[in-house]
Design a protein around this motif. Structure first.
Motif, PDB file in Angstrom:
ATOM      1  N   PRO A   1     -10.861 -11.157   6.499  1.00 51.25           N
ATOM      2  CA  PRO A   1     -10.932  -9.846   5.841  1.00 51.25           C
ATOM      3  C   PRO A   1      -9.825  -8.890   6.284  1.00 51.25           C
ATOM      4  CG  PRO A   1     -13.122 -10.569   6.509  1.00 51.25           C
ATOM      5  CD  PRO A   1     -12.152 -11.552   7.091  1.00 51.25           C
ATOM      6  N   HIS A   2      -9.396  -8.985   7.544  1.00 53.85           N
ATOM      7  CA  HIS A   2      -8.313  -8.106   8.003  1.00 53.85           C
ATOM      8  C   HIS A   2      -7.005  -8.444   7.296  1.00 53.85           C
ATOM      9  CE1 HIS A   2      -5.802  -5.687  10.600  1.00 53.85           C
ATOM     10  NE2 HIS A   2      -5.056  -6.754  10.853  1.00 53.85           N
ATOM     11  N   GLN A   3      -6.712  -9.738   7.136  1.00 55.09           N
ATOM     12  CA  GLN A   3      -5.497 -10.122   6.419  1.00 55.09           C
ATOM     13  C   GLN A   3      -5.534  -9.643   4.979  1.00 55.09           C
ATOM     14  OE1 GLN A   3      -5.726 -14.369   7.207  1.00 55.09           O
ATOM     15  NE2 GLN A   3      -3.892 -14.268   8.512  1.00 55.09           N
ATOM     16  N   VAL A   4      -6.679  -9.775   4.351  1.00 53.90           N
ATOM     17  CA  VAL A   4      -6.813  -9.376   2.949  1.00 53.90           C
ATOM     18  C   VAL A   4      -6.628  -7.867   2.793  1.00 53.90           C
ATOM     19  CG1 VAL A   4      -8.431  -9.231   1.026  1.00 53.90           C
ATOM     20  CG2 VAL A   4      -8.262 -11.333   2.355  1.00 53.90           C
ATOM     21  N   SER A   5      -7.116  -7.091   3.758  1.00 52.78           N
ATOM     22  CA  SER A   5      -7.029  -5.630   3.654  1.00 52.78           C
ATOM     23  C   SER A   5      -5.598  -5.119   3.726  1.00 52.78           C
ATOM     24  CB  SER A   5      -7.860  -4.982   4.766  1.00 52.78           C
ATOM     25  OG  SER A   5      -7.314  -5.291   6.045  1.00 52.78           O
ATOM     26  N   THR A   6      -4.669  -5.916   4.228  1.00 59.37           N
ATOM     27  CA  THR A   6      -3.275  -5.477   4.355  1.00 59.37           C
ATOM     28  C   THR A   6      -2.372  -6.007   3.251  1.00 59.37           C
ATOM     29  OG1 THR A   6      -2.711  -7.355   5.793  1.00 59.37           O
ATOM     30  CG2 THR A   6      -3.538  -5.354   6.861  1.00 59.37           C
TER      31      THR A   6
ATOM     32  N   LEU B   1       6.034  -7.261  -2.565  1.00 60.88           N
ATOM     33  CA  LEU B   1       5.685  -6.056  -3.322  1.00 60.88           C
ATOM     34  C   LEU B   1       4.776  -6.345  -4.509  1.00 60.88           C
ATOM     35  CD1 LEU B   1       9.130  -4.220  -3.382  1.00 60.88           C
ATOM     36  CD2 LEU B   1       7.104  -3.559  -2.092  1.00 60.88           C
ATOM     37  N   GLY B   2       4.417  -7.615  -4.713  1.00 56.82           N
ATOM     38  CA  GLY B   2       3.624  -7.971  -5.891  1.00 56.82           C
ATOM     39  C   GLY B   2       2.305  -7.239  -5.954  1.00 56.82           C
ATOM     40  N   LEU B   3       1.503  -7.354  -4.910  1.00 57.01           N
ATOM     41  CA  LEU B   3       0.198  -6.703  -4.908  1.00 57.01           C
ATOM     42  C   LEU B   3       0.315  -5.194  -4.735  1.00 57.01           C
ATOM     43  CD1 LEU B   3      -1.989  -9.238  -2.897  1.00 57.01           C
ATOM     44  CD2 LEU B   3      -1.954  -8.821  -5.362  1.00 57.01           C
TER      45      LEU B   3
END
Length: 360
Positions: free
Chosen positions: A297-302, A323-325
């Motif tokens: 979850p920490h990786q996803v939040s960044t 820069l995609g997301l």
């Protein structure tokens, strides 16, 4: 005049008017019933214990006392008004000091006005909220500028190194150097275009028109089929007609970025991407899922922050510029939507974009 002085004069003036009205009321409703001349009273009927008052005598006594009372009210109003105005304007003084601090570049200061909720408290809370958002925006912009400088400096440094090698050895075969320069230059161009798109997405005035997200998802999937075949990834699409309003070009860019990320950041072989659309009572939803390495979850939040990429992605041929997301997040916000990223239990990522449904 300062606001405090104006309030003081207003308080004193109001007190003087109130005192004058009170004295006028005493004169009109009491003293006018006092006779102008002394009345003769029969001692046999009603004994008199003193001098009977007359209006002229009372007026001579009343006028100086009334003037003294008005003078006292004026002095009391000025002193009391000055103190009351100072107490009333104390919160405004704190807000002014916080504003001066912010103008000198310190955005971490907060007013945090105590006490009950009133107009000054609401103003202070609104100002604190504005400072917090402004501080977060400035911090994000500084981090973005630093990351952008680093991302653009790296290909320029590599190009300089390759050119220095070619200059040092003129007899060297330049074919390999040219290929590497072409790859580095392409990456720099992609990064620059992404930066320009992200900057414009923050400033564009969106021209809203009827858009069907399901058609954009099909268009993005068809465009990226060669890339999916190259990576051995299967794309599965499903869903309903999802009418919304927005910029077709921006929403197509959003969908393309999501599908491209899902293809590139997938399993090395036999990966899968699921693109689905759905309709809810007041919104439409676009969901892009992919297989891949497990994410915390920490990786996803960044991942929606500019230039954020997983470490394992940096060494692939399609690492992108990170820069995609971030562009997806900006476009979603420009369309009053919400972006949700969640890790899949079996590995990979689920990205959900929810936009307001078209009502007509």
């Amino acid at each position: 005049m300062s606001v405090r002085l104006k309030l003081t004069l207003s308080y004193a003036g109001f007190l003087m008017v109130a005192g004058a009205l009170l004295l006028t009321a005493v004169w009109l409703f009491l003293l006018r019933y006092v006779p102008n001349r002394a009345m003769l009273i029969n001692p046999d009927d009603r004994p008199s214990d003193g001098v009977f008052p007359v209006r002229s005598a009372l007026l001579e006594v009343f006028a100086p006392r009334a003037a003294a009372v008005l003078a006292f009210l004026l002095l009391f109003g000025l002193v009391g008004g000055w103190i009351l105005a100072g107490r009333m304007l104390a919160p405004l003084t704190r807000i002014t000091e916080a504003t001066r601090t912010a103008t000198h570049g310190s955005l971490s200061h907060r007013i945090q006005l105590p006490g009950r909720t009133d107009e000054f408290r609401e103003l202070a809370d609104a100002f604190d909220t504005m400072l917090a958002r402004l501080e977060a925006h400035v911090t994000e912009q500084r981090r973005f500028a630093a990351n952008a400088s680093h991302e653009l400096r790296t290909p320029l440094a590599i190009s300089k190194t390759l050119l220095d090698l070619a200059r040092a050895d003129p007899d060297q075969d330049t074919g390999e150097i040219i290929d590497r320069l072409h790859a580095v230059n392409t990456r720099a161009i992609d990064a620059t275009e992404a930066l320009l798109l992200l900057s414009r997405a923050n400033q564009w005035s969106i021209t809203r028109e009827p858009v069907d997200l399901s058609l954009l998802a099909e268009e993005a999937t068809e465009t990226l089929l060669p890339l999916a075949e190259k990576h051995g990834v299967t794309i599965e699409t499903d869903g309903d007609i999802t009418p919304t309003r927005g910029s077709q070009a921006l929403l197509l860019q959003l969908t393309t970025n999501l599908v491209q990320n899902a293809i590139v950041h997938n399993l090395p072989d036999r990966g899968t991407v699921w693109v689905t659309t759905a309709v809810r009572p007041r919104s439409v939803v676009l969901t892009v899922e992919n297989t891949g390495a497990p994410l915390t979850p920490h990786q996803v939040s960044t991942l929606t922050e500019p230039f954020q990429r997983g470490t394992e992605r940096l060494h692939t041929d399609h690492a992108g510029v990170g820069l995609g997301l971030a562009i997806v997040k900006t476009i979603t916000g420009a369309h009053d939507g919400t972006l949700t990223l969640t890790p899949r239990p079996d590995g990979g990522l689920r990205v959900t974009v929810e936009l307001p449904a078209r009502t007509n």
